[in-house]
Design an enzyme around this catalytic site. Sequence first.
Site, PDB file in Angstrom:
ATOM      1  N   TYR A   1       2.063  -4.849 -10.851  1.00  0.00           N
ATOM      2  CA  TYR A   1       0.959  -4.012 -10.361  1.00  0.00           C
ATOM      3  C   TYR A   1       1.495  -2.686  -9.813  1.00  0.00           C
ATOM      4  O   TYR A   1       0.961  -1.615 -10.112  1.00  0.00           O
ATOM      5  CB  TYR A   1       0.187  -4.770  -9.280  1.00  0.00           C
ATOM      6  N   ASP A   2       2.561  -2.760  -9.020  1.00  0.00           N
ATOM      7  CA  ASP A   2       3.136  -1.536  -8.449  1.00  0.00           C
ATOM      8  C   ASP A   2       3.634  -0.608  -9.551  1.00  0.00           C
ATOM      9  O   ASP A   2       3.529   0.621  -9.443  1.00  0.00           O
ATOM     10  CB  ASP A   2       4.296  -1.884  -7.511  1.00  0.00           C
TER      11      ASP A   2
ATOM     12  N   ALA B   1       5.017  -6.755  -8.452  1.00  0.00           N
ATOM     13  CA  ALA B   1       5.930  -5.778  -9.054  1.00  0.00           C
ATOM     14  C   ALA B   1       5.292  -5.125 -10.281  1.00  0.00           C
ATOM     15  O   ALA B   1       5.400  -3.910 -10.488  1.00  0.00           O
ATOM     16  CB  ALA B   1       7.246  -6.452  -9.436  1.00  0.00           C
TER      17      ALA B   1
ATOM     18  N   GLU C   1      -3.096 -10.251   9.981  1.00  0.00           N
ATOM     19  CA  GLU C   1      -3.269 -11.033   8.756  1.00  0.00           C
ATOM     20  C   GLU C   1      -3.834 -12.410   9.076  1.00  0.00           C
ATOM     21  O   GLU C   1      -3.313 -13.117   9.945  1.00  0.00           O
ATOM     22  CB  GLU C   1      -1.922 -11.183   8.051  1.00  0.00           C
TER      23      GLU C   1
ATOM     24  N   SER D   1      -2.208   0.685   2.243  1.00  0.00           N
ATOM     25  CA  SER D   1      -1.212  -0.222   1.696  1.00  0.00           C
ATOM     26  C   SER D   1       0.176   0.311   2.046  1.00  0.00           C
ATOM     27  O   SER D   1       0.312   1.383   2.646  1.00  0.00           O
ATOM     28  CB  SER D   1      -1.367  -0.327   0.183  1.00  0.00           C
ATOM     29  N   LEU D   2       1.219  -0.426   1.650  1.00  0.00           N
ATOM     30  CA  LEU D   2       2.599  -0.029   1.945  1.00  0.00           C
ATOM     31  C   LEU D   2       3.375   0.225   0.663  1.00  0.00           C
ATOM     32  O   LEU D   2       3.151  -0.441  -0.353  1.00  0.00           O
ATOM     33  CB  LEU D   2       3.315  -1.126   2.743  1.00  0.00           C
TER      34      LEU D   2
ATOM     35  N   CYS E   1      -9.057 -19.337 -35.988  1.00  0.00           N
ATOM     36  CA  CYS E   1      -9.496 -19.732 -34.654  1.00  0.00           C
ATOM     37  C   CYS E   1      -9.515 -21.253 -34.539  1.00  0.00           C
ATOM     38  O   CYS E   1     -10.109 -21.929 -35.395  1.00  0.00           O
ATOM     39  CB  CYS E   1     -10.895 -19.174 -34.387  1.00  0.00           C
TER      40      CYS E   1
ATOM     41  N   LYS F   1      10.199  -6.672  -0.638  1.00  0.00           N
ATOM     42  CA  LYS F   1       9.688  -7.902  -1.226  1.00  0.00           C
ATOM     43  C   LYS F   1      10.813  -8.891  -1.546  1.00  0.00           C
ATOM     44  O   LYS F   1      11.927  -8.491  -1.894  1.00  0.00           O
ATOM     45  CB  LYS F   1       8.901  -7.595  -2.509  1.00  0.00           C
TER      46      LYS F   1
ATOM     47  N   ARG G   1     -10.201  -5.497   4.933  1.00  0.00           N
ATOM     48  CA  ARG G   1      -9.712  -4.174   4.541  1.00  0.00           C
ATOM     49  C   ARG G   1     -10.634  -3.533   3.515  1.00  0.00           C
ATOM     50  O   ARG G   1     -10.832  -2.322   3.504  1.00  0.00           O
ATOM     51  CB  ARG G   1      -8.292  -4.269   3.976  1.00  0.00           C
TER      52      ARG G   1
END
Length: 742
Positions: free
Chosen positions: A52-53, A50, A192, A98-99, A437, A332, A155
């Site tokens: 990434y989209d 999600a 797949e 892709s979809l 640090c 999804k 792919r």
Amino acid sequence: MTPKPDNTPEKPVETLTEAEAAAELERLANEIAFHDERYHTEDAPVISDAEYDALRRRNLAIEQRYPDLKRADSPTGSVGAPLAEGFAKVRHAVPMLSLAKAYTDQDVVDFLERAKRFFERDKDFDIAFTAEPKIDGLSASLRYENGVFVQGATRGDGTVGEDITANLRTIADIPHRLKGSGWPEVIEIRGEVYMTYVEFEALKERSTAAGGQDYVNPRNTAAGSLRQKDPAVTASRNLKFFAYAWGYTTADPAPTQYEAVWKFAEWGFQVNPLMVRAKSVDELIAQYRLIEEKRSSLGYDIDGVVYKVDQLELQRRWGFVTGEPRWAIAHKFPAEQATTTVIRIDIQVGRTGTLAPVARLAPVTVGGVVVENVTLHNEDYIKGFDSNGQPIREGRDIRVGDTVVIQRAGDVIPQIVDVVIDKRPQDAMPYDFPHVCPVCGSPATREVNEKTGKEDSRRRCTGELICSAQAVERLRHFVSRGAMDIEGMGAENIDLFFNAGLIDTADDIFTLKDKRVEAQEALAKRREEQARQREAVSGKERKNVRSVDQRNFEGLDKLFAAIDARRKPELDRFIFALGIRHVGDTTAALLARTFSTIEEFIRVGKETAAAEDPHTVFPSINGIGDTVIGALIDFFGNERNDKVLDDLLEHVHPKPYVVNVSADSEVAGKTVVFTGSLEKMTRSEAKAMAERLGAKVAGSVSAKTDLVVAGPGAGSKLKTATELGIEVIDEDAWLERVRGSV
């Protein structure tokens, strides 16, 4: 470059100025390229599907608002990532796309409504759809000629994949010769490759017993298994394959999607029994609910349901958009959740000095995977507020002892989604994020963005080269697959040799064989410790066939050979391996293409760092903005980096970057600018074509421009070209001009 989530609210696309839009497109191109590499090539994603989209949707929206700003390395229309090394390339006759994604029932309703509107003028229109589980594995394409399996490929980037024919032949679900009859003369069956839970757990047990690596999840393990150089290793993993689509074919296998898939079953393939044909939203969502209910009992990973227009003729008529078919969508599943407690919060230091907090959790199973650690991103995320004071998780901070709700985003990345305040211990105190640090004790500061005046969300160690944590992470990056790709010199060996004092900086890797005895002793010590641990777990004494010393010598010989094989790396890989902030593999390729040799890259870098105005020295490169230039100034302005580079180049000699130019190209030596929307190829394809023919592609029009290729929506660049009297042609004229050269 390793992008991290930043909780600063994104500015709405419609309010972005042109300068802000250009900067945002640069950021998105780098970040999306990074995540493509992690998912498709390294099989190790770090964000959810999600998230990434959302990055890709924002990138597309900005490009649609400012078409002239579309970058040469734009992710729009691209699929996957650059190919892994070690496999021959296979160009797909039909791209593997892709979809589009649906996350709610309303998204599915909208999908069907779009279909009905597109075909609303058809008389007696009767549209049907298929619904099938979305398998979480690795996509593969299998080419059959006269019924015989002749080639198989991943792919890849959607256009070109990796030839993994030998590995695919080891999968029992893939027939070497098609059964039955009626198959086309040539057909590419697509589907797949996946691993069942049973096989995954068996592999983990075998690996643990042998002291080998820990496997994270079935999807990544299946992908890694399919990319093995030894087909015997792939065969031992007992992978599975579901067929559900096809690419190039000399004849349609059937008139509909549903009938075609069941034809595959007749030909000897495994197809998913949960695929159905439906005509309404209610029927599709009912199947989605049924598959979701059965999900935990299937024995393999799925992450949603795919809907497709059933009739092939309607699929062809509806067509494609931005690298996706309009006639299909993936619905999804929501992420599975569980509740656990925070045991402690640790700080890890990355190669650029970023202090990354990690919550150590009481182990809990989520979606079939035991989760014990989860990233907390940065100190603002822990506090529950971003740098602008906007609440995260309703403003609830995270404390040691808290009960938290976690989920595996995209069924891969664990994340905290809520804190159960009612269960918070009375003595739980707000987490005090360190300002020094934890590794080297140097101050850790938050930089201020000079343009926006905002404080960065990440705190960084200022120790740089005196910080051992950064040194180790830089070395890990240097030898990684996308960088120098030194086989056998993984994170475990980097840690071992660093802690043994055998390597400190990258150049030490290339003198390691001069310390063979010390390296052998370090390896022997580790093997003995691993053997003791296995004996303690199994209660059995080990039976050595060969001595530890013998195995260490053999392993070192292979490692030294792998190191020697990378003494003349490709220039773009070498630049990426240097670990310069904001310079990912895509940017490294642009720099390599521009400067051609490492000597020229270093010369321009140093002159840019010394200049009062860097823009008077550093050339204008389409795809590289002030963020990258600033990072190069920081790198080349640091004298300590000069020594590291000089020492490294005594052992490593990067090959010049060469662009193969067609001898009869009409555009060789010319400066070309593409503007507006291209309809027959992507901007990246156009740029690559022009450069292959010897042209230089610029991002802006000037008196030095020779040719402007203008598509629909061309704006200021077209106007400037007209005013300067520069030749302007359309896309068709461009293709005609280069026809004899490509």
